[in-house]
Write an enzyme that holds these catalytic residues in place. Structure first.
Site, PDB file in Angstrom:
ATOM      1  N   LYS A  21       3.441  11.514   6.424  1.00 37.85           N
ATOM      2  CA  LYS A  21       2.399  11.294   7.802  1.00 37.85           C
ATOM      3  C   LYS A  21       3.125  12.222   8.999  1.00 37.85           C
ATOM      4  CE  LYS A  21       0.023   7.221   6.579  1.00 37.85           C
ATOM      5  NZ  LYS A  21      -1.128   8.109   5.776  1.00 37.85           N
ATOM      6  N   PHE A  46       0.993  -1.342   0.018  1.00 41.07           N
ATOM      7  CA  PHE A  46       0.082   0.199  -0.066  1.00 41.07           C
ATOM      8  C   PHE A  46       0.915   1.119  -0.035  1.00 41.07           C
ATOM      9  CE2 PHE A  46      -2.440   3.549   1.822  1.00 41.07           C
ATOM     10  CZ  PHE A  46      -3.581   3.512   1.171  1.00 41.07           C
ATOM     11  N   ASP A  64       9.676   2.690   1.462  1.00 39.94           N
ATOM     12  CA  ASP A  64       8.491   3.668   1.752  1.00 39.94           C
ATOM     13  C   ASP A  64       8.362   3.665   3.389  1.00 39.94           C
ATOM     14  OD1 ASP A  64       5.920   4.537   2.393  1.00 39.94           O
ATOM     15  OD2 ASP A  64       5.088   3.523   0.850  1.00 39.94           O
TER      16      ASP A  64
END
Length: 417
Positions: free
Chosen positions: A268, A154, A239
């Protein structure tokens, strides 16, 4: 600590909750299925809804709120910058960006930082950089570059990214998708090696797969990927948008196994839960392939985001959040591990990041999250049976213990039905 339910509910306020939920349902696309709670305020690891009921936030906005809600250092940095200038675009310099990229590069041990806004933008930027590097440095034939990605990945919701997802909810009805990606099983270095050819420019990998259920690969996987990428002259792109910046008990999850990728993708928590901030971080021989006019963002690198991001980096530079996540995470994993076999099938994760697989005979992950919400704990399910816990790193140890006790109570309650 005053736990959930201590505040009285004022008669009639329930209609405020219902109205807020109804307004979303009527005027927003139904692309989310949130729990029926309407958050009004937050401080530290706790949030309060419009009824005055308090909840322990065990999602932390998918790790975007690693340092808690309304952290005073981050709020102060944002307020100070709000009084000065918030946006200039990259058509001009601003006095915050240079500080931010310098200190973030130092934290990561790299030369350069390409600032963007959202995590998906960081992934898209990483893909562009890898392709440009492949054509301009490695010598891949024009239009032939490929990138190896992992099953269960994801990386975001853009059409490029969902085009190499294997989750039907992510890609169904959003094609056609562009070529250039090869999917292999997560955790299998041999499969990656078999997928690499002379046109491969990068391997894109989550050090821990978050959305897939907090899946931790074998200990030798990331070191094997690093060795393979070095040998084959392929970029290793990590990531770390969810796993990075203290969440796992280290600055980056790659640190847990002593691996340094060619590019970090960050997001984030980099915005401190206040503004969207993301970045691609790497050395000059890779990020230096970009030329004026070839990539950019109106808001990327804006002074407000840079000011907040700099404060995040300074908090991490001391190592205290990482150590706190490591110590509290060890306790969390120990306590949850004791519940395996009593309605929990498996517990995985690192630091303050846990995937809990619920026995299907007892209910779904969503149902467990609803039961936890009724007890004052907010968590998020994924892939049917998994409940994810990722509380802010500032969570109190006693509150963490209380959350596990409440989960145990839910397991007992459901088992006795």
């Amino acid at each position: 600590m005053l736990h959930s339910g201590a505040a009285a509910v004022t008669p009639g306020i329930r209609s405020t909750t219902d109205a807020a939920i109804a307004a979303e349902a009527e005027h927003s696309p139904h692309n989310y299925h949130p729990l029926p709670v309407v958050v009004s305020t937050g401080e530290g690891a706790w949030v309060t809804d419009v009824e005055g009921r308090r909840y322990l936030d065990c999602l932390a906005a998918y790790s975007a709120v690693n340092f808690g809600h309304s952290h005073p250092r981050l709020v102060a940095a944002a307020k100070a910058q709000l009084d000065r200038v918030t946006l200039t675009s990259r058509a001009f310099h601003n006095d915050q960006l240079g500080v931010f990229v310098t200190e973030l590069a130092a934290l990561a041990g790299k030369d350069m930082v390409l600032p963007m806004n959202t995590g998906a933008e960081a992934v898209e930027s990483g893909i562009k950089v890898a392709r440009a590097w492949g054509y301009r440095v490695k010598g891949v034939a024009s239009g032939e570059a490929n990138i190896v990605v992992m099953a269960g990945n994801f990386h975001g919701r853009t059409t490029t990214i969902v085009g190499f997802s294997d989750d039907p909810d992510a890609y169904n009805d959003f094609g056609p998708f562009g070529p250039g990606f090869r999917t292999v099983p997560y955790g299998d270095v041999g499969a990656i090696a078999a997928a690499i050819d002379e046109n491969t420019v990068a391997v894109l990998v989550e050090p821990i797969q978050g959305e897939a259920g907090v899946i931790v690969p074998p200990a030798d996987f990331l070191p094997g990927v690093r060795e393979l990428c070095t040998r084959e002259r392929v970029l290793m792109i990590a990531d770390e948008i969810q796993s990075g910046l203290g969440r796992t008990g280290a600055t980056f999850a790659c640190d847990l196994v002593g691996v340094v990728p060619d590019l970090y993708l960050l997001g984030k928590a980099l915005g401190g839960g206040i503004v969207p901030v993301s970045a691609v971080v790497g050395d000059a021989d890779i990020l230096g392939v970009l030329r004026p006019g070839q990539h950019g963002s109106t808001f990327g690198g804006n002074p407000l985001a840079a000011a907040v991001g700099t404060e995040v980096v300074r908090m991490l530079a001391g190592g205290e959040p990482q150590e706190r996540a490591r110590m509290l995470g060890a306790r969390l994993h120990e306590r949850l591990g004791a519940l395996v076999g009593d309605g929990i099938v498996a517990v995985r994760g690192a630091g303050l990041w846990v995937g809990i697989d619920i026995d299907p005979a007892l209910g779904t992950g969503r149902e467990f999250c609803e039961r936890l919400m009724a007890r004052g704990i907010l968590a998020k399910d994924t892939h049917g049976q998994t409940v994810r816990l990722a509380p802010p790193i500032v969570v109190d140890e006693a509150d963490l213990d209380w959350a596990v006790d409440e989960l145990a109570a839910v397991l007992s309650e459901v088992s006795d039905r």
